[in-house]
Design a protein around this motif. Structure first.
Motif, PDB file in Angstrom:
ATOM      1  N   GLN A  53       0.889  -1.260   0.244  1.00  0.00           N
ATOM      2  CA  GLN A  53       0.120  -0.073   0.455  1.00  0.00           C
ATOM      3  C   GLN A  53       0.832   1.240   0.265  1.00  0.00           C
ATOM      4  OE1 GLN A  53      -2.771   0.566   3.358  1.00  0.00           O
ATOM      5  NE2 GLN A  53      -3.866   2.181   2.331  1.00  0.00           N
ATOM      6  N   GLY A  54       0.457   2.129  -0.746  1.00  0.00           N
ATOM      7  CA  GLY A  54       1.322   3.734  -0.721  1.00  0.00           C
ATOM      8  C   GLY A  54       1.075   4.368  -2.422  1.00  0.00           C
ATOM      9  N   SER A  55       1.507   5.462  -2.178  1.00  0.00           N
ATOM     10  CA  SER A  55       1.499   6.561  -3.484  1.00  0.00           C
ATOM     11  C   SER A  55       3.141   5.931  -3.960  1.00  0.00           C
ATOM     12  CB  SER A  55       1.308   7.281  -3.465  1.00  0.00           C
ATOM     13  OG  SER A  55       2.030   8.404  -4.098  1.00  0.00           O
ATOM     14  N   TRP A  56       2.331   5.658  -5.829  1.00  0.00           N
ATOM     15  CA  TRP A  56       3.309   5.235  -6.290  1.00  0.00           C
ATOM     16  C   TRP A  56       4.672   4.310  -5.672  1.00  0.00           C
ATOM     17  CZ3 TRP A  56       0.702   5.347  -9.392  1.00  0.00           C
ATOM     18  CH2 TRP A  56      -0.727   6.612  -9.581  1.00  0.00           C
ATOM     19  N   TYR A  57       5.774   4.521  -5.723  1.00  0.00           N
ATOM     20  CA  TYR A  57       7.270   4.329  -5.546  1.00  0.00           C
ATOM     21  C   TYR A  57       7.197   4.020  -3.915  1.00  0.00           C
ATOM     22  CZ  TYR A  57       7.746   4.214 -10.193  1.00  0.00           C
ATOM     23  OH  TYR A  57       8.231   4.160 -11.701  1.00  0.00           O
ATOM     24  N   ASP A  58       6.970   5.186  -3.367  1.00  0.00           N
ATOM     25  CA  ASP A  58       6.749   5.155  -1.872  1.00  0.00           C
ATOM     26  C   ASP A  58       6.150   3.971  -1.257  1.00  0.00           C
ATOM     27  OD1 ASP A  58       6.779   8.182  -2.080  1.00  0.00           O
ATOM     28  OD2 ASP A  58       5.410   8.458  -1.121  1.00  0.00           O
ATOM     29  N   ALA A  59       4.937   2.692  -1.871  1.00  0.00           N
ATOM     30  CA  ALA A  59       4.717   1.865  -1.289  1.00  0.00           C
ATOM     31  C   ALA A  59       6.067   0.871  -1.576  1.00  0.00           C
ATOM     32  CB  ALA A  59       2.903   1.628  -2.665  1.00  0.00           C
ATOM     33  N   LEU A  60       7.220   1.146  -1.936  1.00  0.00           N
ATOM     34  CA  LEU A  60       8.385   0.273  -1.727  1.00  0.00           C
ATOM     35  C   LEU A  60       8.975   0.199  -0.997  1.00  0.00           C
ATOM     36  CD1 LEU A  60       8.517   0.051  -5.688  1.00  0.00           C
ATOM     37  CD2 LEU A  60       7.172  -1.193  -4.773  1.00  0.00           C
TER      38      LEU A  60
END
Ligand code: GLN
Length: 276
Positions: free
Chosen positions: A161-168
């Motif tokens: 879960q998260g916005s674009w690459y923040d999810a990683l």
């Protein structure tokens, strides 16, 4: 017998015949062939009631996929709820293009940003059981739908879960061979947002509430550190955005930048490769 047979229910539904036929088939849990062969036989009361409820909601505009709770994509039946975008046939081009890039790579790593129903990620995982597929979404509700689809269809996908690459942020920093995304690309104020099925779909899956290119830009500009040398980024976009997306990819240092046309002849996806 009149009133509750298929022929009359369909004729009096106020819906296009194929649509009414599909709804009735599902409401009565019978095959299309059965319905045609027995179109003058009375149907059970509960089936008639379910059909009439669906037909009324459909006349009020609700998408068929939400009424049935299901939509086919890449020949798999995906559960859909109003928490996720309804998978579109043209998005199969994105899956096919990703799979073509993965051909010949063993145990490839794939990232799907903004997975929604999980249609893209799950279809890739099913076509390539050796792949490590990660799929993200900012919506917990969407991820629950996607995880349910992966489980039911037997696909191995790592959801984050998260916005674009923040999810990683909590995943190992291993580069991907392919990044794909069908992000929100409709500009705010576009008349289509207040027409047809789109009125019932999650706005955050459709529009960036700006010029339509914000999400595409964020994904293109953040991709390089997450791509293996020779890895590719492919994104779906609107009918008039191909040139803008190719420009942002070239500006971002991508090579082999190209667009592909969908079956309607519209440049629907654009992508490029990380030179490494
Ligand atoms: N393809 C969708 C439509 O135009 C939009 C989906 C999206 O914004 N990613 O109906």
């Amino acid at each position: 017998m009149t009133g509750s047979c298929a022929r009359e229910l369909i004729a009096s539904s106020g819906l296009p015949r194929p649509e009414a036929g599909l709804l009735l088939q599902r409401a009565a849990r019978v095959s299309r062939t059965w319905l045609i062969a027995h179109d003058d036989e009375p149907l059970p009361e509960d089936a008639v009631r379910r059909f009439q409820d669906w037909a009324a909601r459909r006349r009020a505009g609700e998408p068929v996929a939400y009424l049935l709770g299901e939509r086919e994509f890449m020949s798999h039946a995906f559960t859909v709820t109003p928490a996720v975008l309804i998978p579109r046939p043209e998005t199969e081009l994105l899956v096919e293009t990703a799979l073509a890039h993965l051909a010949g790579r063993h145990a490839p790593r794939v990232l799907d940003l903004g997975t929604g129903s999980g249609a893209i990620a799950v279809s890739i995982a099913l076509a390539r059981p050796d792949a490590h597929v990660t799929a993200t979404d900012s919506s917990a509700e969407a991820l629950a739908v996607a995880a349910g689809n992966a489980r039911r269809l037997g696909a191995r996908v790592d959801f984050r879960q998260g916005s674009w690459y923040d999810a990683l942020r909590d995943t190992p920093a291993l580069p991907f061979d392919v990044i794909v995304s069908n992000p929100p690309y409709i500009a705010s104020g576009d008349v289509h947002l207040s027409q047809g099925d789109l009125r019932f779909e999650p706005p955050q899956a459709l529009t960036d509430r700006a010029d339509g290119l914000q999400a595409l830009r964020a994904i293109a500009s953040g991709a390089r550190p997450h791509l293996a040398p020779g890895g590719a980024l492919w994104m779906e976009h609107g009918w008039d955005q191909a040139e803008d997306v190719r420009d942002m990819l070239r500006t971002g240092g991508f090579q082999e930048v190209a667009s592909r046309r969908d079956l309607a002849g519209i440049e629907r996806i654009s992508g490029g490769e990380h030179p490494g």
